[in-house]
Write an enzyme that holds these catalytic residues in place. Structure first.
Site, PDB file in Angstrom:
ATOM      1  N   HIS A 138       6.642   9.642  31.940  1.00 35.99           N
ATOM      2  CA  HIS A 138       5.901  10.837  32.346  1.00 35.99           C
ATOM      3  C   HIS A 138       4.965  10.540  33.511  1.00 35.99           C
ATOM      4  CE1 HIS A 138       2.551   9.996  29.189  1.00 35.99           C
ATOM      5  NE2 HIS A 138       1.967   9.900  30.361  1.00 35.99           N
ATOM      6  N   GLU A 143       6.100  15.631  30.641  1.00 39.77           N
ATOM      7  CA  GLU A 143       6.904  14.876  29.695  1.00 39.77           C
ATOM      8  C   GLU A 143       8.402  14.990  30.035  1.00 39.77           C
ATOM      9  OE1 GLU A 143       5.433  12.912  27.926  1.00 39.77           O
ATOM     10  OE2 GLU A 143       3.815  13.723  26.698  1.00 39.77           O
TER      11      GLU A 143
HETATM   12  C1  GLP Z   1      -1.639   9.251  30.368  1.00 38.48           C
HETATM   13  C2  GLP Z   1      -1.986  10.147  31.581  1.00 38.48           C
HETATM   14  C3  GLP Z   1      -1.174   9.790  32.773  1.00 38.48           C
HETATM   15  C4  GLP Z   1      -1.167   8.275  32.888  1.00 38.48           C
HETATM   16  C5  GLP Z   1      -0.330   7.700  31.787  1.00 38.48           C
HETATM   17  C6  GLP Z   1      -0.309   6.188  31.735  1.00 38.48           C
HETATM   18  O1  GLP Z   1      -1.153   9.960  29.269  1.00 38.48           O
HETATM   19  N1  GLP Z   1      -1.903  11.546  31.353  1.00 38.48           N
HETATM   20  O2  GLP Z   1      -1.702  10.410  33.932  1.00 38.48           O
HETATM   21  O3  GLP Z   1      -0.598   7.883  34.118  1.00 38.48           O
HETATM   22  O4  GLP Z   1      -0.663   8.257  30.548  1.00 38.48           O
HETATM   23  O5  GLP Z   1      -1.503   5.690  31.227  1.00 38.48           O
HETATM   24  P1  GLP Z   1      -1.915   4.186  31.274  1.00 38.48           P
HETATM   25  O6  GLP Z   1      -2.328   3.910  32.668  1.00 38.48           O
HETATM   26  O7  GLP Z   1      -3.063   4.074  30.318  1.00 38.48           O
HETATM   27  O8  GLP Z   1      -0.736   3.396  30.856  1.00 38.48           O
END
Ligand code: GLP
Length: 250
Positions: A138, A143
């Site tokens: 995503h 999603e």
């Molecule tokens: C979250 C956010 C995204 C983000 C992703 C990855 O749910 N909504 O914008 O890029 O998940 O997060 P992380 O950087 O903590 O792996």
């Protein structure tokens, strides 16, 4: 699509911050698209440091965050508004009226989506959009199987995403079931895209992005069609790729 290799997370964060600093030095009133999650935290720390050392100013910058949970107050410590204030906005010289997040507390969420679209358009569109990537591919909170042409909208969060984000909440039940997110179309309209990918747990995701087909089942796959996209990834995230497929920076 350009791939840049960082030796570790610290270097990835510095490289990402350098892109933003350079953008603001050529265009101080740049419109920046910002992301949350763990990945950009180091970049925000590097930006705060650069601001304190007077190497960058956000006085004329305008920002739009990708997404926000539905139903959380902006002072709820799990809201993305709280995250942005704590990790960046309260430490720099950005005008609060120029720092935007979708309004997940609106009584009329469809109107909140339309308002967000209008604000981005009135600002002249996004110059540089920073994105992370979820374990299911995503981007923002788009999603799998979100239509590529979707604009700002309300989403029901995937169980993978809620589980991945549960680490920030008291328990899984406290993780909101819905969010408001810029659509894939908004992300693709940004003049420049910067994808940050860190850690071995993202290696198979990056592998699928680089070698897999474009499909709505894996939302990030669309970015290959963007004319100006840079991926900065650290060694762990790059472990599933052939070395010839990324620049070493050596
Ligand atoms: C979250 C956010 C995204 C983000 C992703 C990855 O749910 N909504 O914008 O890029 O998940 O997060 P992380 O950087 O903590 O792996």
């Amino acid at each position: 699509m350009t791939m840049e290799k960082a030796k570790d997370y610290a270097e990835l964060s510095e490289m990402a911050a350098a892109r933003i600093i350079s953008k603001l030095s050529t265009k101080p009133d740049s419109v920046l698209g910002l992301a949350t999650g763990s990945t950009p935290e180091g970049m925000y720390e590097a930006l705060i440091k650069a601001y304190k050392e007077r190497n960058v100013s956000f006085a004329e910058a305008v920002t739009f965050n990708l997404d926000e949970y539905v139903g959380l107050e902006s002072n709820d410590e799990n809201s993305y508004a709280y995250y942005m204030n704590k990790k960046l906005f309260s430490h720099i010289d950005i005008s609060p009226e120029n720092a935007h997040l979708p309004n997940g507390k609106s009584d009329d969420l469809d109107a909140a989506c339309a308002d967000y679209e209008r604000m981005i358009e009135n600002a002249g569109g996004i110059d540089l959009q920073v994105i992370g990537i979820g374990l299911n591919g995503h981007i923002g909170f788009n999603e799998p199987h979100t239509p590529f042409e979707q604009r700002t909208h309300i989403v029901e969060l995937d169980e993978t995403t809620r589980n991945a984000n549960a680490r920030f909440f008291a328990d899984l039940d406290s993780v909101p079931k819905h969010a408001i997110t810029m659509g894939i179309q908004n992300i693709m309209e940004s003049k420049e895209l910067l994808l940050l990918v860190a850690g071995e747990q993202k290696a198979s995701v990056l592998e699928r992005l680089v070698y897999g087909d474009k499909t709505e089942a894996f939302p990030a796959s669309i970015i290959k069609d963007h004319p100006n996209v840079t991926i900065i990834a650290d060694q762990g995230a790059l472990s599933g790729l052939k070395a010839a497929d990324y620049q070493t920076g050596d």
